[in-house]
Design an enzyme around this catalytic site. Sequence first.
Site: not given
Ligand SMILES: Cc1cc2nc3c(=O)[nH]c(=O)nc-3n(C[C@H](O)[C@H](O)[C@H](O)COP(=O)(O)OP(=O)(O)OC[C@H]3O[C@@H](n4cnc5c(N)ncnc54)[C@H](O)[C@@H]3O)c2cc1C
Length: 591
Positions: A403
């Site tokens: 979220e």
């Molecule tokens: C168990 C699970 C269930 C999920 N369910 C769903 C689902 O049903 N539908 C769906 O669409 N998605 C789902 N997700 C995805 C989830 O919403 C994303 O994992 C989340 O939004 C983070 O994206 P990412 O994993 O690519 O991390 P990244 O965006 O790569 O982030 C990596 C790190 O960098 C930081 N970061 C990134 N950008 C910035 C910025 N601009 N400034 C500062 N820090 C930053 C982040 O906070 C984090 O600490 C799920 C994930 C998990 C693990």
Amino acid sequence: MERKILKSGEFLVSNVEPKDVFIPEDFNEEQRMIAQSCRDFLEAEVYPRMADLEKCDRVLMKQILKKSGELGLMGISVPEEFGGFGQSFVTQMLVAETTGAGFSFSVAFMAHCGIGTLPILYYGSREQRERYVPRLATGELLGAYCLTEPGAGSDANSGKTNAKLSEDGNHYILNGQKMWITNAGFADTQVVFAKIDNDRVLSAFIVESSMPGVVIGPDEHKMGIKGSSTAQIYYNDVKVPVENLLGKRGEGFRIALSILHMGRIKLGANVLGAAKKAVTDSVRYANERKQFGMLISAFGAIKHKLASQVVKLFATESAVYRVSKDIDDLIVNLKKDCGDTGRATIEAISHYAVEAAILKVFGSEMLDFIADEAVQIHGGMGYSAEMDVERCYRDSRINRIFEGTNEINRLLVVDTAMKRAMKGDFDLFGKAEALYNDVDNITGGKVRGESYFAEKARYVDNFKQTILLCIHGAVKTFGKGLMNEQEVLNNIADMMMETYVSESLLLRIARLESMKEDISVYRDMLDVYIYDSAETVRKSAFDAIYSFADEDKAALLIKAADDLTRVKGINVKFARRRIADKLIEDNSYKF
Ligand SMILES: Cc1cc2nc3c(=O)[nH]c(=O)nc-3n(C[C@H](O)[C@H](O)[C@H](O)COP(=O)(O)OP(=O)(O)OC[C@H]3O[C@@H](n4cnc5c(N)ncnc54)[C@H](O)[C@@H]3O)c2cc1C
């Protein structure tokens, strides 16, 4: 009597009276019965099967979800005309809270009822709503929400999934890949975000998992919420009928963001249920386990932990239901204009974006704190996979990631409040400038003979002034570049969260004074909470000031922040012991 309702973020510059806030003690009989049905469901259907669910048994999770649909739990947020029960937003939050104690079931259930169903209810055409929503509301269909891609996580609009109109104009041909999709293993419908042709922004589509070309990957091996299905989904030339475009072309990003506001605020309620269970598990164990010839609940160090769990939980709960009622009232007002419950609901939720982000971050970190202390109170047994607190510890961690990560949400807290102020929703910048220009005269203003609650209200007001000073100082130094100064934004977000939660707790306890005979234990909570918050606000303010002010200005601002965050000392040991003693006597969380 008319309630005074603040706009989103306006709490920074305006106050409300205790009578203006909704508190959990206001739940009516029907709401309590609905919550009890959810608890009964967890006891009967979820907890006995937890060990099997943990093996990521997709079939079992699907069965349990369907059963919850048959019993009516999935229709709480859906209006009666689409086969649901049309309950208020406060009731929806109460259901989110209660089911939140259901470990991975809760994640699957919330994904289905929230992000899987509500985009269609909120943004669908009449035909789309009639076709899908009644069946989603009963669990006949199960839903998923597909935004994240391997290259598009926090930067959700950067996805590569693409849709092209077919030559005959009847279908969009969908190609791409989604990942981390909750309920992927058994969902019948998916709300999928993709760009049409070379559009800059996303569009949204309703995709049926049975459509040829939809391929579901195996479940991910996860740290926690092992019972919930999380997988990748591939789209290979999937023919999606044009009538399944959700909203208008290019409206998908707006839909995705609005739905995330909804998901965030419901997560704020969801974590309360998990936290209440963890506190109850903690005290029950502490009341059974003997060491050195005594129950461990008799030790001051354990009482300190139990009381800290209670205070954080009770404070978060106060903030959750305060804003929930504000949303309910805004829904009623907006519905008068547009006549549509779905649209009015999502607009009202999106309006309270500042508070939604606050509750998401604060609530998820509250649960992590409580889960961690719950494991510690259990000692070695806390590390055993036999215990619920071990699962709670692993399961709680995801809440800081999905979220919108807590990093992204902290940025949103400040950014959204500042944008709303710039739009003219409330006077943030004028008040901040006036205060900043008068920084030499700030004292924190101790008032002779003020009442208990007036003193606490003054402290909260002082926290607000500290935030305004930091906002003005940061804007003055960095100008538009402030949005690139994430460390300072984090400091301000932390102050805002503490202040909103402190104020919500204060308002709740001030109202409890006229509802309960003896509120001494609640006053203990307020004492401890404000005492701790003052320290957080002070540290965050100092960090921010040293990061943006030159030496002379910093000295003045630090003195002001120091005065504004000074609160009267209290005997925290006794206050915490009294809170813990009530918990120990009740042998479960009953505040
Ligand atoms: C168990 C699970 C269930 C999920 N369910 C769903 C689902 O049903 N539908 C769906 O669409 N998605 C789902 N997700 C995805 C989830 O919403 C994303 O994992 C989340 O939004 C983070 O994206 P990412 O994993 O690519 O991390 P990244 O965006 O790569 O982030 C990596 C790190 O960098 C930081 N970061 C990134 N950008 C910035 C910025 N601009 N400034 C500062 N820090 C930053 C982040 O906070 C984090 O600490 C799920 C994930 C998990 C693990």
